[in-house]
Design a protein around this motif. Structure first.
Motif, PDB file in Angstrom:
ATOM      1  N   ASP A   1       0.737  -1.235  -0.117  1.00  0.00           N
ATOM      2  CA  ASP A   1      -0.036   0.043   0.087  1.00  0.00           C
ATOM      3  C   ASP A   1       0.889   1.348   0.097  1.00  0.00           C
ATOM      4  OD1 ASP A   1      -2.310  -1.466  -0.115  1.00  0.00           O
ATOM      5  OD2 ASP A   1      -2.614  -1.129   2.120  1.00  0.00           O
ATOM      6  N   LEU A   2       2.262   1.158   0.176  1.00  0.00           N
ATOM      7  CA  LEU A   2       3.039   2.397   0.278  1.00  0.00           C
ATOM      8  C   LEU A   2       4.043   2.199  -0.750  1.00  0.00           C
ATOM      9  CD1 LEU A   2       3.619   2.565   4.169  1.00  0.00           C
ATOM     10  CD2 LEU A   2       1.839   3.641   2.753  1.00  0.00           C
ATOM     11  N   CYS A   3       3.823   1.432  -1.938  1.00  0.00           N
ATOM     12  CA  CYS A   3       4.669   1.484  -2.901  1.00  0.00           C
ATOM     13  C   CYS A   3       3.780   2.166  -4.150  1.00  0.00           C
ATOM     14  CB  CYS A   3       5.126   0.214  -3.457  1.00  0.00           C
ATOM     15  SG  CYS A   3       6.101  -0.847  -2.113  1.00  0.00           S
ATOM     16  N   TRP A   4       4.291   3.233  -4.728  1.00  0.00           N
ATOM     17  CA  TRP A   4       3.729   3.928  -5.587  1.00  0.00           C
ATOM     18  C   TRP A   4       4.456   4.344  -6.954  1.00  0.00           C
ATOM     19  CZ3 TRP A   4      -1.673   5.804  -5.112  1.00  0.00           C
ATOM     20  CH2 TRP A   4      -2.115   5.302  -3.958  1.00  0.00           C
ATOM     21  N   THR A   5       3.678   4.527  -7.988  1.00  0.00           N
ATOM     22  CA  THR A   5       4.530   5.224  -9.147  1.00  0.00           C
ATOM     23  C   THR A   5       3.554   6.312  -9.406  1.00  0.00           C
ATOM     24  OG1 THR A   5       2.796   3.930 -10.731  1.00  0.00           O
ATOM     25  CG2 THR A   5       4.795   2.637  -9.895  1.00  0.00           C
ATOM     26  N   ALA A   6       4.388   7.171 -10.296  1.00  0.00           N
ATOM     27  CA  ALA A   6       3.974   8.312 -10.850  1.00  0.00           C
ATOM     28  C   ALA A   6       4.161   8.426 -12.242  1.00  0.00           C
ATOM     29  CB  ALA A   6       4.750   9.528 -10.138  1.00  0.00           C
TER      30      ALA A   6
ATOM     31  N   LEU B   1      10.153   2.083   6.617  1.00  0.00           N
ATOM     32  CA  LEU B   1      11.255   2.538   6.148  1.00  0.00           C
ATOM     33  C   LEU B   1      10.933   3.061   4.554  1.00  0.00           C
ATOM     34  CD1 LEU B   1      14.355   2.790   6.172  1.00  0.00           C
ATOM     35  CD2 LEU B   1      14.776   0.530   5.410  1.00  0.00           C
ATOM     36  N   LEU B   2      11.215   4.414   4.374  1.00  0.00           N
ATOM     37  CA  LEU B   2      10.678   5.047   3.351  1.00  0.00           C
ATOM     38  C   LEU B   2      11.910   5.046   2.375  1.00  0.00           C
ATOM     39  CD1 LEU B   2       8.569   8.094   2.881  1.00  0.00           C
ATOM     40  CD2 LEU B   2      10.818   7.881   1.646  1.00  0.00           C
ATOM     41  N   GLY B   3      11.826   4.607   1.013  1.00  0.00           N
ATOM     42  CA  GLY B   3      12.835   4.395   0.321  1.00  0.00           C
ATOM     43  C   GLY B   3      13.165   3.260  -0.494  1.00  0.00           C
ATOM     44  N   PRO B   4      13.581   3.410  -1.530  1.00  0.00           N
ATOM     45  CA  PRO B   4      13.972   4.688  -2.308  1.00  0.00           C
ATOM     46  C   PRO B   4      13.220   5.319  -2.705  1.00  0.00           C
ATOM     47  CG  PRO B   4      14.765   2.665  -3.579  1.00  0.00           C
ATOM     48  CD  PRO B   4      14.087   2.170  -2.228  1.00  0.00           C
ATOM     49  N   VAL B   5      13.018   6.511  -2.957  1.00  0.00           N
ATOM     50  CA  VAL B   5      12.180   7.516  -4.003  1.00  0.00           C
ATOM     51  C   VAL B   5      13.011   7.956  -4.900  1.00  0.00           C
ATOM     52  CG1 VAL B   5      12.449   9.666  -2.443  1.00  0.00           C
ATOM     53  CG2 VAL B   5      10.532   9.558  -3.808  1.00  0.00           C
TER      54      VAL B   5
ATOM     55  N   ILE C   1       8.271   5.288  -5.643  1.00  0.00           N
ATOM     56  CA  ILE C   1       8.682   5.343  -3.963  1.00  0.00           C
ATOM     57  C   ILE C   1       8.240   3.961  -3.563  1.00  0.00           C
ATOM     58  CG2 ILE C   1       6.372   5.958  -3.256  1.00  0.00           C
ATOM     59  CD1 ILE C   1       8.054   7.871  -1.368  1.00  0.00           C
ATOM     60  N   ARG C   2       9.134   3.494  -2.913  1.00  0.00           N
ATOM     61  CA  ARG C   2       8.748   2.223  -2.169  1.00  0.00           C
ATOM     62  C   ARG C   2       8.869   2.425  -0.668  1.00  0.00           C
ATOM     63  NH1 ARG C   2      11.836  -2.082  -6.012  1.00  0.00           N
ATOM     64  NH2 ARG C   2      10.314  -2.366  -7.584  1.00  0.00           N
ATOM     65  N   CYS C   3       8.238   1.508   0.108  1.00  0.00           N
ATOM     66  CA  CYS C   3       8.303   1.578   1.566  1.00  0.00           C
ATOM     67  C   CYS C   3       8.430   0.054   2.042  1.00  0.00           C
ATOM     68  CB  CYS C   3       7.173   2.292   2.276  1.00  0.00           C
ATOM     69  SG  CYS C   3       7.374   3.964   1.910  1.00  0.00           S
ATOM     70  N   TRP C   4       9.196  -0.048   3.225  1.00  0.00           N
ATOM     71  CA  TRP C   4       9.301  -1.275   3.775  1.00  0.00           C
ATOM     72  C   TRP C   4       9.196  -1.557   5.053  1.00  0.00           C
ATOM     73  CZ3 TRP C   4      11.202  -4.598  -0.116  1.00  0.00           C
ATOM     74  CH2 TRP C   4      11.617  -4.103  -1.253  1.00  0.00           C
TER      75      TRP C   4
ATOM     76  N   GLU D   1      10.062  19.096 -10.542  1.00  0.00           N
ATOM     77  CA  GLU D   1       8.824  19.418 -10.935  1.00  0.00           C
ATOM     78  C   GLU D   1       7.922  18.975  -9.681  1.00  0.00           C
ATOM     79  OE1 GLU D   1       7.783  17.370 -14.793  1.00  0.00           O
ATOM     80  OE2 GLU D   1       9.292  18.285 -15.627  1.00  0.00           O
ATOM     81  N   GLY D   2       8.346  18.478  -8.744  1.00  0.00           N
ATOM     82  CA  GLY D   2       7.342  18.441  -7.560  1.00  0.00           C
ATOM     83  C   GLY D   2       6.818  16.848  -7.433  1.00  0.00           C
ATOM     84  N   ILE D   3       7.335  16.027  -8.491  1.00  0.00           N
ATOM     85  CA  ILE D   3       7.007  14.564  -8.252  1.00  0.00           C
ATOM     86  C   ILE D   3       7.539  13.801  -6.955  1.00  0.00           C
ATOM     87  CG2 ILE D   3       7.293  12.532  -9.490  1.00  0.00           C
ATOM     88  CD1 ILE D   3       7.669  14.362 -12.444  1.00  0.00           C
ATOM     89  N   ALA D   4       8.516  14.218  -6.641  1.00  0.00           N
ATOM     90  CA  ALA D   4       9.004  13.195  -5.450  1.00  0.00           C
ATOM     91  C   ALA D   4       7.902  13.626  -4.352  1.00  0.00           C
ATOM     92  CB  ALA D   4      10.682  13.620  -5.208  1.00  0.00           C
ATOM     93  N   GLY D   5       7.881  15.176  -4.281  1.00  0.00           N
ATOM     94  CA  GLY D   5       7.096  15.693  -3.057  1.00  0.00           C
ATOM     95  C   GLY D   5       5.534  14.842  -3.192  1.00  0.00           C
ATOM     96  N   LEU D   6       4.902  14.570  -4.612  1.00  0.00           N
ATOM     97  CA  LEU D   6       3.882  14.163  -4.583  1.00  0.00           C
ATOM     98  C   LEU D   6       3.662  12.929  -3.908  1.00  0.00           C
ATOM     99  CD1 LEU D   6       2.563  15.218  -8.004  1.00  0.00           C
ATOM    100  CD2 LEU D   6       1.551  15.800  -5.838  1.00  0.00           C
ATOM    101  N   LEU D   7       4.900  12.001  -4.250  1.00  0.00           N
ATOM    102  CA  LEU D   7       4.994  10.816  -3.933  1.00  0.00           C
ATOM    103  C   LEU D   7       5.145  10.440  -2.345  1.00  0.00           C
ATOM    104  CD1 LEU D   7       7.199   9.591  -6.725  1.00  0.00           C
ATOM    105  CD2 LEU D   7       4.813   8.500  -6.137  1.00  0.00           C
ATOM    106  N   ILE D   8       6.106  11.328  -1.679  1.00  0.00           N
ATOM    107  CA  ILE D   8       6.085  11.412  -0.291  1.00  0.00           C
ATOM    108  C   ILE D   8       4.960  11.862   0.409  1.00  0.00           C
ATOM    109  CG2 ILE D   8       7.301  12.551   1.586  1.00  0.00           C
ATOM    110  CD1 ILE D   8       9.703  12.879  -0.435  1.00  0.00           C
ATOM    111  N   TYR D   9       4.124  12.702  -0.091  1.00  0.00           N
ATOM    112  CA  TYR D   9       2.876  13.132   0.524  1.00  0.00           C
ATOM    113  C   TYR D   9       1.976  12.069   0.555  1.00  0.00           C
ATOM    114  CZ  TYR D   9       4.085  17.932   1.746  1.00  0.00           C
ATOM    115  OH  TYR D   9       4.798  19.205   2.293  1.00  0.00           O
ATOM    116  N   ARG D  10       1.658  11.476  -0.819  1.00  0.00           N
ATOM    117  CA  ARG D  10       0.879  10.384  -0.738  1.00  0.00           C
ATOM    118  C   ARG D  10       1.218   9.166   0.324  1.00  0.00           C
ATOM    119  NH1 ARG D  10      -2.704   8.537  -4.780  1.00  0.00           N
ATOM    120  NH2 ARG D  10      -3.114  10.781  -4.676  1.00  0.00           N
ATOM    121  N   VAL D  11       2.416   8.889   0.416  1.00  0.00           N
ATOM    122  CA  VAL D  11       2.782   7.848   1.257  1.00  0.00           C
ATOM    123  C   VAL D  11       2.431   8.283   2.692  1.00  0.00           C
ATOM    124  CG1 VAL D  11       4.633   6.634   2.496  1.00  0.00           C
ATOM    125  CG2 VAL D  11       4.594   6.489  -0.205  1.00  0.00           C
ATOM    126  N   THR D  12       2.761   9.308   3.075  1.00  0.00           N
ATOM    127  CA  THR D  12       2.558   9.835   4.373  1.00  0.00           C
ATOM    128  C   THR D  12       1.048   9.655   4.776  1.00  0.00           C
ATOM    129  OG1 THR D  12       2.560  12.062   3.947  1.00  0.00           O
ATOM    130  CG2 THR D  12       4.748  11.142   4.602  1.00  0.00           C
TER     131      THR D  12
END
Length: 171
Positions: free
Chosen positions: A48-53, A78-82, A64-67, A91-102
Motif C-alpha cells: 500500500d506504500l509503493c507508488w508510481t507516478a 522505512l521510506l525509500g528509495p524515492v 517510491i517504495r516503503c518497507w 517538478e514536485g513529483i517526489a513531493g507528490l509521492l512522499i505526501y501520498r505515502v505519508t
C-alpha cells in the motif's frame, strides 16, 4: 514550480522491471550495496506504500517504495528509495509521492516513518534527525531521519534498526 499532470497509482507486479530500471538510472546498479538494502533483503515491501507516478503518456516519471522494519521492537516504515527520472526532477513529483505515502501510512495506522536522506530536503515534509536510532553501518547518523504520523510517535524510541522477518502490523 508547478507540478505537472501526473497520475499516482500503486506499484503493480507489471511495473517491476520498469521501476528497477528507473532506480538503476537514478542511483546506479550499485545501489543495492547500501546498508539500507540489508534491511530490505528477502522482505516484501509494504504494498500500500509503493507508488508510481506516470505522465499523461504513461511514461514512468517517479516511484517510491516503503518497507517494514523495527527500531528495537517497534514497527516502523522505512521510506525509500524515492526516485524521479532525471528529465522530470524539480517538478514536485517526489513531493507528490512522499505526501501520498505519508497520508496512506497515517490512514493505515502507522505511527512513524524512517529514512536515510538529506535533512534540508526532507525537513519540508516534517522529517527530523533521529539521534537515538542507529542504522546499520556505514550509514552517516546525521542522515537518519524520522517523521511522526501521530503526536510524539518517536518519543522514547531508540536503538538499532533491524529488518522485519515477515509482514508486520502498524502501531
Amino acid at each position: 514550480m508547478q507540478t505537472p499532470s501526473i497520475t499516482l497509482a500503486h506499484e503493480t507486479p507489471a511495473d517491476h522491471w520498469e521501476v528497477e530500471a528507473l532506480y538503476d538510472l537514478c542511483f546506479s546498479p550499485g545501489r543495492t550495496a547500501l546498508s539500507s538494502y540489508r534491511l530490505r533483503e528477502d522482505v516484501a515491501p509494504i504494498a500500500d506504500l509503493c507508488w508510481t507516478a506516470r505522465d499523461p503518456d504513461g511514461v514512468l516519471s517517479g516511484v517510491i517504495r516503503c518497507w517494514p522494519c523495527y527500531v528495537g521492537d517497534v514497527p516502523v516504515v522505512l521510506l525509500g528509495p524515492v526516485a524521479v527520472h532525471p528529465t522530470r526532477q524539480g517538478e514536485g513529483i517526489a513531493g507528490l509521492l512522499i505526501y501520498r505515502v505519508t497520508q496512506v501510512a497515517r490512514k493505515a495506522g502507522w505511527s512513524r516513518i524512517l529514512l536515510v536522506g538529506d535533512l534540508p530536503y526532507y525537513s519540508r515534509f516534517g522529517f527530523h534527525p533521529l539521534s537515538a536510532v542507529v542504522m546499520p553501518p556505514p550509514t552517516n547518523p546525521a542522515r537518519v531521519l524520522g517523521l511522526a504520523l501521530t503526536q510524539d510517535a518517536w518519543a522514547g524510541i531508540h536503538g538499532p534498526v533491524r529488518k522485519a522477518d515477515d509482514c508486520i502490523s502498524p502501531r
